[in-house]
Design an enzyme around this catalytic site. Structure first.
Site: not given
Length: 350
Positions: A142, A167
Site C-alpha cells: 500500500s 494498517y
C-alpha cells in the site's frame, strides 16, 4: 498456468480473477467474505464470476457456472491447517495475495483484526509457498507505507521507516517478511504498493462511495483537513493490468545490489517492490468536483480537521513498473469517476 487469488470477493481480487480468466488462466479464488463492509457487494462480485451464493460454504469448492476454469473456496488465511491442505492439493504456479483487513481508520478501532489477517495470514501464505514450490508470489502492499515521508513523488527506493497507522505497519511488515523468505528460501516475491484505487464495484468505506451515496441522498460529505489534501487516484482497470502483467515478470536477484548502500526496492534475493499509481495527484476539492460533475449535483460539505492515521498527500513514481511491464496507469480521473458513478447508480437503482 494455475493461479490462486486470495481476496477474490474483494474489489481488486474479483477484478483480477475476471481478467485472468479472460486471459485463459485457471484460477482458484479464496475469500472469507467477512462483514467489514456489506457482504452483499462481495456476493455480487462473485456472481459476476459465475459463483452462486447458495453454493458457497466454508472449506468447500464452488464451481463457476460461466467459466469452468474458475472455482471458489471460503476460507480464512489464518487457518493454517486448511491453507496447507489447499496448497498441497492445488498445484498452484502463482499466488496473488490480495486478501487483507483493509482500511486505515478501522485499524485504529480494531487493531487485532489487522494482526490476525495481515500478519498471521501472510506468514501462512509464505509458508505454503515455501513448501509447495510456488514459482511467484505477488502480494498487495500500500502507498500508506510511505507514512511521514514528505519527498514526492514517492519512490520505491525511499525509506518507509515511519508509518502512521497500524494498517501501514502491517503492510510494511509484509514486505519485510517477503524479503526474508525470498532470501532464505529463494521464493520470488513481488510487492505492489497500490495508490488509492477506485472504480465500479469498489469498497463502500472509501471516499468515492461515501461521497456518491451522500450526494445522491442529499446528505453532506465530510471534507477532511478542510479540503487541503492530495491523492494519486488510480482506476481499477489500470491496477488489474499491472497485477496481471507483473505475474509473468518473475523477480531475480539484483546483480548490482550494494550492501553498503542498500536499495529497499531490490535485493540480492529474488525480491521486488513496485509502486502502482496514476502519477497524477489530485487535490481533494478537484476530486469532489469530478464527482459533482458526474452526478450533476453540488455536494453539501462539512469541513473537518485531518483524521488520525491520514497523510497529507500520495504521489506515485511508477516508472519502475513501467520499465518492468511496459505499462503505467493513465486513466483520467473524470473518465474513471464517470464510469464509477454510472455503475453506482445502476447497482443501487439510484
Amino acid at each position: 498456468m494455475k493461479v490462486l487469488v486470495t481476496g477474490a470477493a474483494g474489489f481488486i481480487g474479483a477484478a483480477v480473477c475476471r481478467r485472468l480468466l479472460d486471459n485463459g488462466v485457471s484460477v482458484v479464488g479464496l475469500d472469507n467474505i467477512n462483514d467489514y463492509y456489506d457482504p452483499e457487494l462481495k456476493y455480487g462480485r462473485l456472481a459476476c464470476l459465475g459463483i452462486d451464493r447458495k453454493d458457497i460454504d466454508w472449506y468447500k469448492f464452488a464451481g463457476s457456472s460461466t467459466d469452468r476454469s474458475f472455482s471458489f473456496i471460503r476460507m480464512n488465511l489464518e487457518d493454517q491447517q486448511a491453507l496447507q491442505m489447499l496448497f498441497a492439493n492445488g498445484d498452484f504456479d502463482v499466488v496473488v495475495n490480495l486478501a487483507a483487513q483493509a482500511g486505515v481508520r478501522y485499524s485504529i478501532e480494531n487493531p487485532q483484526a489487522y494482526i490476525s489477517s495481515n500478519v498471521d495470514g501472510f506468514i501462512n501464505i509464505l509458508e505454503c509457498c515455501r513448501h509447495n514450490k510456488v514459482k511467484h508470489l505477488v502480494y498487495a502492499s500500500s502507498s500508506s507505507v510511505y507514512g511521514l515521508n514528505g519527498k514526492v513523488p514517492f519512490s520505491e527506493h525511499d525509506s518507509i521507516a515511519h508509518p502512521v497507522s497500524l494498517y501501514a505497519a502491517t503492510k510494511k511488515s509484509n514486505e519485510l517478511m517477503a524479503h526474508a523468505y525470498s532470501k532464505l528460501y529463494n521464493i520470488p516475491t513481488t510487492g505492489l504498493r497500490f495508490f488509492t484505487v477506485y472504480g465500479p464495484w469498489g469498497r463502500p468505506d472509501m471516499s468515492p462511495f461515501l461521497f456518491m451515496d451522500a450526494i445522491l441522498h442529499d446528505r453532506s460529505i465530510k471534507v477532511f483537513n478542510n479540503g487541503d489534501m492530495l491523492r494519486d487516484f488510480t482506476y481499477i482497470d489500470d491496477i488489474v493490468e499491472g497485477v496481471t502483467r507483473i505475474i509473468n515478470v518473475i523477480p531475480t536477484p539484483n546483480p548490482d545490489w550494494d550492501e553498503c548502500h542498500p536499495d529497499p526496492a531490490t535485493s540480492p534475493a529474488p525480491y521486488r517492490i513496485y509502486n502502482i499509481g496514476n502519477q497524477q495527484p489530485t487535490r481533494l476539492m478537484d476530486y469532489i468536483t469530478c464527482i459533482e460533475k458526474a452526478i450533476g449535483r453540488e455536494a453539501k460539505k462539512e469541513y473537518l480537521p485531518m483524521q488520525p492515521g491520514d497523510v497529507y498527500q500520495t504521489f506515485a513514481d511508477s516508472s519502475a513498473l513501467g520499465d518492468a511491464i511496459g505499462f503505467r496507469p493513465s486513466t483520467p480521473l473524470q473518465s474513471g469517476i464517470d464510469r464509477t458513478v454510472a455503475w453506482f447508480r445502476n447497482f443501487y437503482s439510484l
